[in-house]
Design a protein around this motif. Structure first.
Motif, PDB file in Angstrom:
ATOM      1  N   GLY A  35       0.378  -1.353   0.627  1.00 31.41           N
ATOM      2  CA  GLY A  35      -0.177   0.272   0.451  1.00 31.41           C
ATOM      3  C   GLY A  35       0.667   1.000   0.104  1.00 31.41           C
ATOM      4  N   GLY A  36       2.371   1.488  -0.032  1.00 34.78           N
ATOM      5  CA  GLY A  36       3.385   1.993  -0.447  1.00 34.78           C
ATOM      6  C   GLY A  36       3.665   2.572  -1.406  1.00 34.78           C
ATOM      7  N   ASN A  37       4.252   3.335  -1.612  1.00 36.32           N
ATOM      8  CA  ASN A  37       5.269   3.694  -2.995  1.00 36.32           C
ATOM      9  C   ASN A  37       6.390   4.342  -2.679  1.00 36.32           C
ATOM     10  OD1 ASN A  37       4.920   6.709  -2.619  1.00 36.32           O
ATOM     11  ND2 ASN A  37       2.950   6.672  -3.055  1.00 36.32           N
ATOM     12  N   GLU A  38       8.008   4.984  -3.274  1.00 36.57           N
ATOM     13  CA  GLU A  38       8.480   4.847  -3.403  1.00 36.57           C
ATOM     14  C   GLU A  38       8.403   6.517  -2.704  1.00 36.57           C
ATOM     15  OE1 GLU A  38       6.167   7.244  -7.011  1.00 36.57           O
ATOM     16  OE2 GLU A  38       6.675   5.607  -6.369  1.00 36.57           O
ATOM     17  N   ASN A  39       7.912   6.861  -2.399  1.00 30.98           N
ATOM     18  CA  ASN A  39       7.754   7.955  -1.539  1.00 30.98           C
ATOM     19  C   ASN A  39       7.332   7.608  -0.077  1.00 30.98           C
ATOM     20  OD1 ASN A  39       8.119  10.089  -3.943  1.00 30.98           O
ATOM     21  ND2 ASN A  39       5.464  10.072  -4.544  1.00 30.98           N
ATOM     22  N   SER A  40       7.119   6.959   0.391  1.00 29.44           N
ATOM     23  CA  SER A  40       6.372   6.637   1.529  1.00 29.44           C
ATOM     24  C   SER A  40       8.068   6.664   3.041  1.00 29.44           C
ATOM     25  CB  SER A  40       6.316   4.894   1.377  1.00 29.44           C
ATOM     26  OG  SER A  40       4.970   4.518   0.984  1.00 29.44           O
ATOM     27  N   TYR A  52      25.374   9.122   1.455  1.00 30.15           N
ATOM     28  CA  TYR A  52      24.432   8.069   0.959  1.00 30.15           C
ATOM     29  C   TYR A  52      23.850   8.946  -0.249  1.00 30.15           C
ATOM     30  CZ  TYR A  52      24.457   4.078   4.757  1.00 30.15           C
ATOM     31  OH  TYR A  52      25.271   4.130   5.858  1.00 30.15           O
ATOM     32  N   ARG A  53      24.002   7.391  -1.729  1.00 35.10           N
ATOM     33  CA  ARG A  53      23.041   7.517  -2.554  1.00 35.10           C
ATOM     34  C   ARG A  53      21.636   6.177  -2.069  1.00 35.10           C
ATOM     35  NH1 ARG A  53      26.242   6.037  -7.423  1.00 35.10           N
ATOM     36  NH2 ARG A  53      25.976   8.807  -7.967  1.00 35.10           N
ATOM     37  N   VAL A  54      20.524   7.354  -1.928  1.00 32.39           N
ATOM     38  CA  VAL A  54      19.297   6.535  -1.392  1.00 32.39           C
ATOM     39  C   VAL A  54      18.012   6.292  -2.831  1.00 32.39           C
ATOM     40  CG1 VAL A  54      17.649   6.886  -0.741  1.00 32.39           C
ATOM     41  CG2 VAL A  54      19.235   8.086   0.362  1.00 32.39           C
ATOM     42  N   LEU A  55      18.131   5.178  -2.983  1.00 35.25           N
ATOM     43  CA  LEU A  55      17.054   4.854  -4.382  1.00 35.25           C
ATOM     44  C   LEU A  55      15.957   3.691  -2.740  1.00 35.25           C
ATOM     45  CD1 LEU A  55      17.731   4.577  -7.172  1.00 35.25           C
ATOM     46  CD2 LEU A  55      17.851   1.915  -6.966  1.00 35.25           C
ATOM     47  N   ALA A  56      15.019   4.234  -4.389  1.00 38.17           N
ATOM     48  CA  ALA A  56      13.884   3.601  -3.202  1.00 38.17           C
ATOM     49  C   ALA A  56      13.011   3.078  -4.980  1.00 38.17           C
ATOM     50  CB  ALA A  56      12.741   4.714  -2.833  1.00 38.17           C
ATOM     51  N   PRO A  57      12.967   2.218  -4.683  1.00 38.94           N
ATOM     52  CA  PRO A  57      11.593   1.033  -5.923  1.00 38.94           C
ATOM     53  C   PRO A  57      10.332   1.256  -5.809  1.00 38.94           C
ATOM     54  CG  PRO A  57      13.529   0.274  -4.824  1.00 38.94           C
ATOM     55  CD  PRO A  57      13.905   0.746  -4.128  1.00 38.94           C
ATOM     56  N   ARG A  58       9.554   2.026  -6.942  1.00 36.43           N
ATOM     57  CA  ARG A  58       8.328   1.196  -6.330  1.00 36.43           C
ATOM     58  C   ARG A  58       7.289  -0.533  -6.541  1.00 36.43           C
ATOM     59  NH1 ARG A  58       4.196   4.907 -10.033  1.00 36.43           N
ATOM     60  NH2 ARG A  58       4.872   6.141  -9.384  1.00 36.43           N
ATOM     61  N   GLY A  59       7.223  -0.800  -5.597  1.00 41.54           N
ATOM     62  CA  GLY A  59       6.382  -2.325  -6.036  1.00 41.54           C
ATOM     63  C   GLY A  59       6.151  -2.366  -7.512  1.00 41.54           C
ATOM     64  N   PRO A  60       6.031  -3.549  -7.838  1.00 38.15           N
ATOM     65  CA  PRO A  60       5.454  -3.416  -9.202  1.00 38.15           C
ATOM     66  C   PRO A  60       3.543  -4.090  -9.111  1.00 38.15           C
ATOM     67  CG  PRO A  60       6.857  -5.678  -8.210  1.00 38.15           C
ATOM     68  CD  PRO A  60       6.901  -4.274  -7.681  1.00 38.15           C
ATOM     69  N   TYR A  61       4.245  -4.465  -8.480  1.00 32.63           N
ATOM     70  CA  TYR A  61       1.553  -4.687  -7.415  1.00 32.63           C
ATOM     71  C   TYR A  61       1.233  -4.064  -7.415  1.00 32.63           C
ATOM     72  CZ  TYR A  61       3.739  -9.472  -8.998  1.00 32.63           C
ATOM     73  OH  TYR A  61       4.152 -10.523  -9.262  1.00 32.63           O
ATOM     74  N   MET A  62       0.353  -2.908  -8.257  1.00 31.93           N
ATOM     75  CA  MET A  62      -0.571  -1.411  -7.865  1.00 31.93           C
ATOM     76  C   MET A  62      -2.122  -2.492  -6.918  1.00 31.93           C
ATOM     77  SD  MET A  62      -2.389   1.404  -9.809  1.00 31.93           S
ATOM     78  CE  MET A  62      -3.466   0.229 -10.852  1.00 31.93           C
ATOM     79  N   GLY A  66      -1.406   4.642  -6.494  1.00 26.29           N
ATOM     80  CA  GLY A  66      -1.096   5.372  -5.641  1.00 26.29           C
ATOM     81  C   GLY A  66      -0.294   4.391  -4.694  1.00 26.29           C
ATOM     82  N   GLU A  67      -1.325   3.191  -4.923  1.00 27.83           N
ATOM     83  CA  GLU A  67      -0.554   1.687  -3.647  1.00 27.83           C
ATOM     84  C   GLU A  67       0.015   0.940  -4.368  1.00 27.83           C
ATOM     85  OE1 GLU A  67      -4.253   1.787  -1.313  1.00 27.83           O
ATOM     86  OE2 GLU A  67      -3.800   3.648  -0.261  1.00 27.83           O
ATOM     87  N   TYR A  68       1.303   0.841  -3.570  1.00 31.72           N
ATOM     88  CA  TYR A  68       1.657  -0.563  -4.410  1.00 31.72           C
ATOM     89  C   TYR A  68       2.319  -2.237  -3.457  1.00 31.72           C
ATOM     90  CZ  TYR A  68       1.665   2.489  -8.485  1.00 31.72           C
ATOM     91  OH  TYR A  68       0.829   3.542  -9.367  1.00 31.72           O
ATOM     92  N   GLY A  69       2.346  -2.369  -3.518  1.00 28.03           N
ATOM     93  CA  GLY A  69       3.168  -4.029  -3.269  1.00 28.03           C
ATOM     94  C   GLY A  69       4.151  -4.573  -3.970  1.00 28.03           C
ATOM     95  N   TRP A  70       4.388  -5.282  -2.934  1.00 28.98           N
ATOM     96  CA  TRP A  70       5.952  -6.435  -3.679  1.00 28.98           C
ATOM     97  C   TRP A  70       5.586  -7.835  -4.692  1.00 28.98           C
ATOM     98  CZ3 TRP A  70      10.058  -3.440  -5.086  1.00 28.98           C
ATOM     99  CH2 TRP A  70       9.893  -2.567  -4.426  1.00 28.98           C
ATOM    100  N   ARG A  71       4.215  -8.019  -4.243  1.00 24.89           N
ATOM    101  CA  ARG A  71       3.739  -9.021  -4.307  1.00 24.89           C
ATOM    102  C   ARG A  71       2.643  -8.852  -4.260  1.00 24.89           C
ATOM    103  NH1 ARG A  71       2.263 -10.733   0.382  1.00 24.89           N
ATOM    104  NH2 ARG A  71       4.630 -10.892   2.179  1.00 24.89           N
TER     105      ARG A  71
END
Length: 212
Positions: A35-40, A52-62, A66-71
């Motif tokens: 339910g989060g995203n790359e801004n969470s 630190y270089r900070v990388l925030a991927p967005r999960g691929p499952y909507m 605006g709300e995503y998950g990893w599976r």
């Protein structure tokens, strides 16, 4: 602190914040919850060291706009190792693809995950222990079927936090990680707070020092 840039890549959306100081740089990967995203999770990086270089991927499952998950969402049970193998492998491929394009090869990295993202941290530690420099696990658990006891995690620092009143992920299954990581030789900092599923003030204060 530099601005956050949105990267719309063929393998998925990521957000990136570049370091505020010259090289060498370290890499931190943020893994949001269901339910989060790359801004969470940017609030946890406010007081980090500037290298630190900070990388925030967005999960691929909507889940919804605006709300995503990893599976895909699993109803009625907690996830298994098998449920998380493809998401973890796909995530590392995305990190590697971005890193190679930026002349970083296949770097080691620190990782911070919350809830569903925290479950992925444990799976990354199982599959790719040589890639992790340190790990922050917030309100997560080792998925069913995962035993980290024999993983080569000697001296890798883990900061693990859970709320004693968490009604989404019971703290009992979070505690399963502690003996596994101890057997694997990881250096574990364990924080339990009188909170629900959201991380409490004690761990929020501990994260910047842990990631020094």
């Amino acid at each position: 602190m530099s601005e956050i840039t949105l990267l719309e890549r063929p393998d998925g959306v990521m957000a990136l914040r570049e370091p505020a100081v010259p090289p060498p740089h370290r890499l931190l990967v943020l893994l949001h919850g269901r339910g989060g995203n790359e801004n969470s999770l940017w609030e946890f990086t406010i007081h980090l060291p500037g290298d630190y270089r900070v990388l925030a991927p967005r999960g691929p499952y909507m889940k919804s706009p605006g709300e995503y998950g990893w599976r895909p969402t699993i109803v009625g049970r907690h996830a298994s190792l098998e449920d998380n193998l493809q998401p973890a492998n796909s995530l590392l491929a995305r990190i590697n693809g971005w890193a190679r394009e930026n002349g970083m090869g296949e770097p080691r990295f620190a990782v911070l995950g919350f809830s569903q993202g925290a479950v992925l941290v444990y799976v990354l530690a199982h599959l790719f222990p040589q890639r992790l420099t340190r790990a922050v696990v917030l309100s997560g658990y080792p998925p069913r079927g995962l035993d980290l006891s024999d993983a080569p995690l000697k001296d890798i620092p883990f900061l693990i936090s859970h709320g004693t009143r968490d009604d989404i992920v019971p703290i009992e299954i979070s505690r399963d990680a502690r003996p596994m990581l101890a057997a694997a030789g990881a250096r574990v900092t364990w924080i339990e707070e009188d909170t629900t599923h959201l991380p409490g003030p004690k761990v929020r204060q501990a994260i910047p020092e842990f990631l020094q």
